[in-house]
Motif scaffolding. Structure first.
Motif, PDB file in Angstrom:
ATOM      1  N   SER A 130       0.813  -1.210   0.000  1.00  0.00           N
ATOM      2  CA  SER A 130       0.000   0.000   0.000  1.00  0.00           C
ATOM      3  C   SER A 130       0.842   1.253   0.000  1.00  0.00           C
ATOM      4  N   GLY A 131       2.069   1.120   0.350  1.00  0.00           N
ATOM      5  CA  GLY A 131       2.912   2.316   0.407  1.00  0.00           C
ATOM      6  C   GLY A 131       2.693   3.114   1.662  1.00  0.00           C
ATOM      7  N   ASP A 132       1.738   2.742   2.455  1.00  0.00           N
ATOM      8  CA  ASP A 132       1.465   3.477   3.700  1.00  0.00           C
ATOM      9  C   ASP A 132       1.369   2.424   4.800  1.00  0.00           C
ATOM     10  N   PHE A 133       2.471   2.119   5.446  1.00  0.00           N
ATOM     11  CA  PHE A 133       2.547   1.035   6.420  1.00  0.00           C
ATOM     12  C   PHE A 133       1.554   1.230   7.555  1.00  0.00           C
ATOM     13  N   ARG A 134       1.471   2.426   8.099  1.00  0.00           N
ATOM     14  CA  ARG A 134       0.583   2.690   9.223  1.00  0.00           C
ATOM     15  C   ARG A 134      -0.882   2.520   8.816  1.00  0.00           C
ATOM     16  N   ALA A 135      -1.256   3.026   7.651  1.00  0.00           N
ATOM     17  CA  ALA A 135      -2.641   2.907   7.196  1.00  0.00           C
ATOM     18  C   ALA A 135      -3.029   1.456   7.002  1.00  0.00           C
ATOM     19  N   LEU A 136      -2.091   0.680   6.450  1.00  0.00           N
ATOM     20  CA  LEU A 136      -2.373  -0.733   6.248  1.00  0.00           C
ATOM     21  C   LEU A 136      -2.476  -1.455   7.579  1.00  0.00           C
ATOM     22  N   LEU A 137      -1.646  -1.079   8.536  1.00  0.00           N
ATOM     23  CA  LEU A 137      -1.669  -1.688   9.858  1.00  0.00           C
ATOM     24  C   LEU A 137      -3.021  -1.479  10.528  1.00  0.00           C
ATOM     25  N   GLU A 138      -3.548  -0.271  10.386  1.00  0.00           N
ATOM     26  CA  GLU A 138      -4.824   0.046  11.036  1.00  0.00           C
ATOM     27  C   GLU A 138      -6.018  -0.513  10.276  1.00  0.00           C
ATOM     28  N   ALA A 139      -5.815  -0.797   8.992  1.00  0.00           N
ATOM     29  CA  ALA A 139      -6.930  -1.304   8.192  1.00  0.00           C
ATOM     30  C   ALA A 139      -7.262  -2.760   8.530  1.00  0.00           C
ATOM     31  N   VAL A 140      -6.284  -3.437   9.109  1.00  0.00           N
ATOM     32  CA  VAL A 140      -6.506  -4.843   9.453  1.00  0.00           C
ATOM     33  C   VAL A 140      -7.477  -4.931  10.633  1.00  0.00           C
ATOM     34  N   ASN A 141      -8.418  -5.892  10.557  1.00  0.00           N
ATOM     35  CA  ASN A 141      -9.455  -6.010  11.580  1.00  0.00           C
ATOM     36  C   ASN A 141      -8.995  -6.800  12.806  1.00  0.00           C
ATOM     37  N   ASP A 142      -7.788  -7.398  12.736  1.00  0.00           N
ATOM     38  CA  ASP A 142      -7.252  -8.155  13.862  1.00  0.00           C
ATOM     39  C   ASP A 142      -6.261  -7.297  14.643  1.00  0.00           C
ATOM     40  N   ALA A 143      -5.964  -7.719  15.875  1.00  0.00           N
ATOM     41  CA  ALA A 143      -4.929  -7.046  16.667  1.00  0.00           C
ATOM     42  C   ALA A 143      -3.562  -7.439  16.124  1.00  0.00           C
ATOM     43  N   LEU A 144      -2.708  -6.439  15.863  1.00  0.00           N
ATOM     44  CA  LEU A 144      -1.367  -6.688  15.356  1.00  0.00           C
ATOM     45  C   LEU A 144      -0.343  -6.135  16.329  1.00  0.00           C
ATOM     46  N   LEU A 145       0.657  -6.973  16.637  1.00  0.00           N
ATOM     47  CA  LEU A 145       1.754  -6.558  17.508  1.00  0.00           C
ATOM     48  C   LEU A 145       3.064  -6.917  16.824  1.00  0.00           C
ATOM     49  N   ILE A 146       3.970  -5.945  16.716  1.00  0.00           N
ATOM     50  CA  ILE A 146       5.328  -6.204  16.218  1.00  0.00           C
ATOM     51  C   ILE A 146       6.261  -6.062  17.415  1.00  0.00           C
ATOM     52  N   HIS A 147       7.063  -7.104  17.666  1.00  0.00           N
ATOM     53  CA  HIS A 147       7.899  -7.100  18.863  1.00  0.00           C
ATOM     54  C   HIS A 147       9.252  -7.711  18.577  1.00  0.00           C
ATOM     55  N   ASP A 148      10.159  -7.488  19.493  1.00  0.00           N
ATOM     56  CA  ASP A 148      11.526  -7.990  19.372  1.00  0.00           C
ATOM     57  C   ASP A 148      11.501  -9.510  19.441  1.00  0.00           C
ATOM     58  N   ALA A 149      12.261 -10.148  18.558  1.00  0.00           N
ATOM     59  CA  ALA A 149      12.230 -11.599  18.470  1.00  0.00           C
ATOM     60  C   ALA A 149      12.840 -12.265  19.695  1.00  0.00           C
ATOM     61  N   TYR A 150      13.729 -11.598  20.401  1.00  0.00           N
ATOM     62  CA  TYR A 150      14.434 -12.209  21.523  1.00  0.00           C
ATOM     63  C   TYR A 150      13.847 -11.797  22.875  1.00  0.00           C
ATOM     64  N   THR A 151      13.599 -10.489  23.031  1.00  0.00           N
ATOM     65  CA  THR A 151      13.135 -10.011  24.340  1.00  0.00           C
ATOM     66  C   THR A 151      11.619 -10.023  24.463  1.00  0.00           C
ATOM     67  N   GLY A 152      10.892  -9.987  23.319  1.00  0.00           N
ATOM     68  CA  GLY A 152       9.434  -9.929  23.352  1.00  0.00           C
ATOM     69  C   GLY A 152       8.905  -8.532  23.580  1.00  0.00           C
ATOM     70  N   GLU A 153       9.773  -7.501  23.574  1.00  0.00           N
ATOM     71  CA  GLU A 153       9.336  -6.129  23.798  1.00  0.00           C
ATOM     72  C   GLU A 153       8.506  -5.648  22.603  1.00  0.00           C
TER      73      GLU A 153
END
Length: 641
Positions: A120-143
């Protein structure tokens, strides 16, 4: 596929993912419920129709082109298609008669891919368009590094609160859903593909709920992160549990039903039966599933069974009929069967039904019929005329004596209603005494009832048209009840007493003459004379008695003796005097009587009991008022005559 067995289709129907089979002309040979739900059309409407006529939106799409290519080359093709907000990976296989397409839901993978490639070229807009909860976190610490609004809404944290939290802080931690185990499952996504799994989560307020988690590895610039897609599946789990409970409940109902529940194909071969079928037929379920229903049916009923199966192949609704079968132990059982056809693609494919064992009921009905026949024989020998009506007012009994009394045969009257049974007696339709039992307020005006207790009554009455002449009848009427005591109608018994009535009338006329003569004699005597019955009610008073108390002729009749007594008496209390006078106790008394104008008058009386057939029925009262002399046969001169 066109030759697929019934059981194999049942297996395909149970597959959760959509399945579609097409002929080379794109006629739908088969589709399961999942595919029908996907295109929002009933299975029965899809099967047998052209796919692109039924679903015009699929025409000239990549899906359509892929089908054409597979039919032309016979090769296996794969394509990703979208239906609404869902994405499917469709694998299309060529066959000798057409093609088969099997769908796989890849909605989550497709969304992740789109996030990774940032189409989409707009990462934030695409993130919010999704109807599910999305979390991006550190692979090692889980932050948590990034969260969308849906995640904030689901866990009741503000977005800035989520950032910096550990993803394990969002789970309940209750065994077996511990934070440590959750962290291990999430970290695996960094090295390999992790299938979606369910876990117990906890929001800011401490509420626990169920989530479906799909972690995957993504690249964000030079960094490797984990994107976790979370869905709230609490309601889905509850629904699944409810459906499981419902399925178990209906399975229990099916297996524990007292009636036999069954299905057989159009040839009569059993497809399934419940446990009650074992009890009714004596065969085990496995034995019945290898049998044809005609093997159970008694020979006399075979033709009936064939005709009912033929009828059930038509568009008729439920059919109900009785069938006699022979059990495994050669016992005969009568079944009441309700059955109906099962349709597939608009054609009947099987017959389902419920069969109830009515053997005992049929035996009871036969015994009742025999009992009713015996009762009719007895009633026909009964000397009194008898008729009975049911709750609908229709004649159900009209015995021989009633035929002789009215001249109307039973076959002419049985089943008749609307007061037609009154015509032989009155020449018109009108109620008889039997109707008083069912409608007492409406009908009682026609009859003078001599006795009425618990709906049982006795009466005498004239009928003007019985065999063309007036006659006098005596009758009784009572409720007609079944074995359980419920009222189902009423019965009347009649006896012709015209001759007895004439004799009675002659006796009454003679008695009236004697009373008139006695009254004349008593009125000629100057001594006041009265008479009361055993209830203390005055039945006779001569003119001298009436005049002394100031009453007109006849006014003292029907008055109680006690009503004439003043409160204070000379000889005894008022109540005692009234009792003695009423019961005929012989004696002499000085009484104080109340005159009509309210003044009091003292008198001396002598009471004499009057007997009839050895029992006291009246009390004769001879009176002398103050200032009068009693004659030779009066109170002072000997016994009353």
């Amino acid at each position: 596929m066109p030759q697929t067995k019934f059981g194999f289709k049942n297996m395909l129907d149970g597959i959760a993912e959509p399945v579609l089979a097409l002929r080379k002309n794109f006629q739908v040979v088969y589709c399961n419920q999942a595919y029908a739900d996907l295109v929002e059309l009933p299975v029965g409407e899809l099967e047998g129709s052209n796919l692109f006529d039924a679903v015009p939106g699929l025409r000239d799409t990549p899906c359509h082109n892929t089908y054409l290519e597979v039919l032309a080359t016979g090769e296996i093709k794969q394509i990703t298609t979208s239906y609404g907000y869902r994405y499917f990976r469709e694998r299309v296989y060529g066959t000798s008669w057409g093609l088969v397409s099997i769908f796989q839901d890849v909605t989550e993978d497709e969304r992740i891919h789109r996030l990774q490639t940032r189409e989409s070229g707009d990462f934030r807009a695409l993130l919010e368009a999704v109807n599910d909860a999305l979390l991006i976190h550190d692979a090692y610490t889980g932050e948590i590094i990034l969260a969308n609004d849906k995640a904030s809404e689901m866990f009741v944290y503000r977005r800035e609160q989520l950032l910096g939290m550990n993803i394990t802080d969002l789970v309940s931690g209750q065994v077996p859903y511990t934070k440590e185990e959750f962290a291990q499952l999430i970290k695996r996504a960094f090295y390999s593909q992790v299938s979606p799994f369910e876990w117990e989560a906890k929001d800011k307020g401490g509420r626990t709920f169920w989530i479906k988690v799909k972690p995957s590895r993504i690249s964000m610039g030079s960094d490797e992160r984990i994107l976790t897609v979370i869905q709230d599946v609490t309601e889905a789990r509850q629904l699944k549990a409810a459906l499981k409970e419902s399925d178990e409940r209906y399975r229990n109902l099916f297996d524990n039903a007292r009636d036999m529940i069954f299905a057989h194909d159009l040839e009569g071969n059993f497809l399934f039966v419940n446990r009650a079928a074992e009890k009714i037929t004596g065969y085990w379920r496995d034995e019945l599933l290898k049998m044809n229903i005609e093997q159970l049916v008694v020979h006399d009923y075979s033709q009936l069974l064939r005709s009912m199966i033929y009828r059930k192949k038509t568009r008729q609704k439920e059919n109900t009929y009785e069938l006699e079968i022979s059990t495994k132990y050669q016992e005969r059982v009568v079944l009441e069967i309700s059955a109906w056809p099962v349709y597939k693609m608009g054609k009947p494919v099987a017959i389902q039904g419920i069969a109830r064992d009515i053997t005992q009921r049929k035996l009871t009905e036969a015994a009742l019929a025999e009992s009713e026949y015996s009762a009719r024989i007895i009633l026909d020998q009964f000397p009194d005329a008898v008729l009975a009506i049911n709750h609908e007012g229709k004649v159900v009994i009209w015995n021989k004596a009633m035929e002789e009394m009215t001249g109307v045969k039973a076959e002419e009257m049985l089943g008749k209603g609307d007061y037609e049974y009154g015509i032989p007696f009155y020449g018109i339709k009108r109620p008889l005494m039997v109707d008083v039992v069912l409608n007492p307020e409406e009908v009682a005006k026609y009859y003078k009832i001599f006795q009425y207790e618990n709906y049982n009554l006795i009466s005498e009455f004239d009928v003007p048209k019985l065999k063309g002449k007036a006659q006098y009848l005596w009758g009784t009427a009572a409720p007609l009840r079944n074995n359980s005591g419920s009222m189902i109608g009423a019965v009347e018994s009649l006896r012709e007493i015209t001759a007895q009535r004439k004799i009675q009338e002659q006796k009454e006329a003679a008695l009236r003459g004697e009373v008139e003569q006695l009254t004349f004699i008593l009125n000629s005597i100057g001594l006041p004379v009265g008479m009361c019955n055993t209830q203390g009610v005055i039945a006779l008073a001569n003119r001298a008695f009436e005049e002394k108390l100031g009453y007109d002729h006849g006014e003292l009749l029907e008055k109680g003796v006690s009503s004439l007594l003043a409160e204070k008496q000379v000889s005894a209390p008022k109540e005692e005097l009234a009792r003695r006078l009423a019961t005929g106790t012989e004696g002499e008394y000085v009484l104080v009587l109340k005159k009509k104008d309210g003044t009091e008058l003292q008198m001396k009386v002598k009471t004499v009991p009057v007997e009839q057939n050895g029992a006291v029925t009246k009390t004769l009262i001879l009176a002398q008022f103050a200032g009068e002399q009693v004659g030779e046969n009066g109170l002072d001169g000997g016994e009353a005559q």
